[in-house]
Design an enzyme around this catalytic site. Sequence first.
Site, PDB file in Angstrom:
ATOM      1  N   GLU A  32     -16.549 -64.137   5.177  1.00  0.00           N
ATOM      2  CA  GLU A  32     -15.346 -63.712   4.317  1.00  0.00           C
ATOM      3  C   GLU A  32     -13.969 -64.155   5.195  1.00  0.00           C
ATOM      4  O   GLU A  32     -13.127 -64.555   4.349  1.00  0.00           O
ATOM      5  CB  GLU A  32     -15.281 -62.329   3.814  1.00  0.00           C
ATOM      6  CG  GLU A  32     -16.490 -62.038   2.920  1.00  0.00           C
ATOM      7  CD  GLU A  32     -15.991 -62.708   1.445  1.00  0.00           C
ATOM      8  OE1 GLU A  32     -14.847 -63.054   1.350  1.00  0.00           O
ATOM      9  OE2 GLU A  32     -17.163 -63.045   0.884  1.00  0.00           O
ATOM     10  N   TYR A 115      -9.738 -56.261   0.510  1.00  0.00           N
ATOM     11  CA  TYR A 115     -10.448 -57.150  -0.153  1.00  0.00           C
ATOM     12  C   TYR A 115     -11.877 -57.464   0.659  1.00  0.00           C
ATOM     13  O   TYR A 115     -13.059 -57.323   0.251  1.00  0.00           O
ATOM     14  CB  TYR A 115      -9.826 -58.596  -0.520  1.00  0.00           C
ATOM     15  CG  TYR A 115     -11.144 -59.637  -0.670  1.00  0.00           C
ATOM     16  CD1 TYR A 115     -11.657 -59.671  -1.908  1.00  0.00           C
ATOM     17  CD2 TYR A 115     -11.351 -60.581   0.334  1.00  0.00           C
ATOM     18  CE1 TYR A 115     -12.730 -60.485  -2.067  1.00  0.00           C
ATOM     19  CE2 TYR A 115     -12.417 -61.398   0.150  1.00  0.00           C
ATOM     20  CZ  TYR A 115     -13.226 -61.516  -0.992  1.00  0.00           C
ATOM     21  OH  TYR A 115     -14.036 -62.173  -1.011  1.00  0.00           O
ATOM     22  N   ASP A 133     -10.135 -60.389  -5.068  1.00  0.00           N
ATOM     23  CA  ASP A 133      -9.151 -61.571  -4.427  1.00  0.00           C
ATOM     24  C   ASP A 133      -8.739 -62.229  -5.565  1.00  0.00           C
ATOM     25  O   ASP A 133      -8.580 -61.913  -6.453  1.00  0.00           O
ATOM     26  CB  ASP A 133      -9.894 -62.299  -3.429  1.00  0.00           C
ATOM     27  CG  ASP A 133     -11.171 -63.013  -4.257  1.00  0.00           C
ATOM     28  OD1 ASP A 133     -11.428 -62.661  -5.340  1.00  0.00           O
ATOM     29  OD2 ASP A 133     -11.663 -64.005  -3.617  1.00  0.00           O
TER      30      ASP A 133
END
Length: 349
Positions: A32, A115, A133
């Site tokens: 991520e 997020y 996001d």
Amino acid sequence: MDINSLLTWYRKEKRDLPFRKDRDPYKIWVSEIMSQQTRIEAMLGHYARFIERYPTIADLAMADEDELLKIWQGLGYYSRARNLKKAAQVCMVDYGGRLPNTKAELKKLPGIGDYTAGAIASIAYGQQVTAVDGNVIRVCSRYYWLENDFNQPKEKKKLDALLQEKLPGPQEMPDFTQALMELGARVCQPKTAKCEICPLNKSCKGAQRQHPEKLPIARKAITKTIETKPVIIQAAWHENQWQIRLHKRAARGLLAGLYEFDEILPQRVYQKYSLGSYEHVFTHKIWKMDGELVVTDYDSSFIPLIQCEKEMAIPSAFMPFYQQALDLLADLDGQTILESSETEKAEMN
Ligand code: SF4
């Protein structure tokens, strides 16, 4: 939202990505952080090298910073690599070497925002939390036809609250979060909404309009300052190899702690080659750079090219010059240049 259609589509169409093979929170976290501002396909090589070098949180917590930045080279935003290490150290001390398993606890770690915390908590642990996001904002604003300005934090919070009410059960959460991301990346794209192949098209308000791409409302362009910057790569032949000069940038600010080249010419220049001009765009500024490779006298501040290649993190901003300099140096006869420069010095004395 038609969650069943979305999940069915995702389970059939999802890309085979290494961090999707198991639900390892550490791998999801690294992926991520790496995929922010970088396309998944472009980060896969970096991801593989990173996980090979730092297979666990404990390995990352002990990482040597220069080596960590070198492995991060090419991804930009080097503070993210530093924060990964800092957060890994917190995990070792406060969480027994694991990532915490709730969004609220994850958000307390350095470099993990709303997020990323939501993505890790929902994908790895099935927690019923949002991960909003740019992809999710795009899909949701078109799906529900929301003309709000989601660049405003309060509007983003409203969307978060709306989505929170629609979340499926814990079993479905990992796929749901990833399905929304995948749909945003591959179907409901910024410039092209491929409504004809979208699993949500029967219930999507955007699909009923002519131009769903009008949403979400675009962020106002940031005014960037322009700086001119000479890039002088100094090279010297010493101990039968090319050596170059680099400096470590300040520990704070733009490209903190990374390496850069000189900005002024050395006193003696035996050979000089233009490396052309190049612009590098940062979030708030643009560097307009002119590069030169110069062959000069050796001193102890020079570093062998091999060492530089292996150990020094050189920012992408300098890469076009650096790569050209490497190509040029590979073709130059360093010994001959050294001998003629020594003759030249002797004649001057
Ligand atoms: S139907 Fe079209 S606008 Fe709606 S989510 Fe899918 S691609 Fe986006």
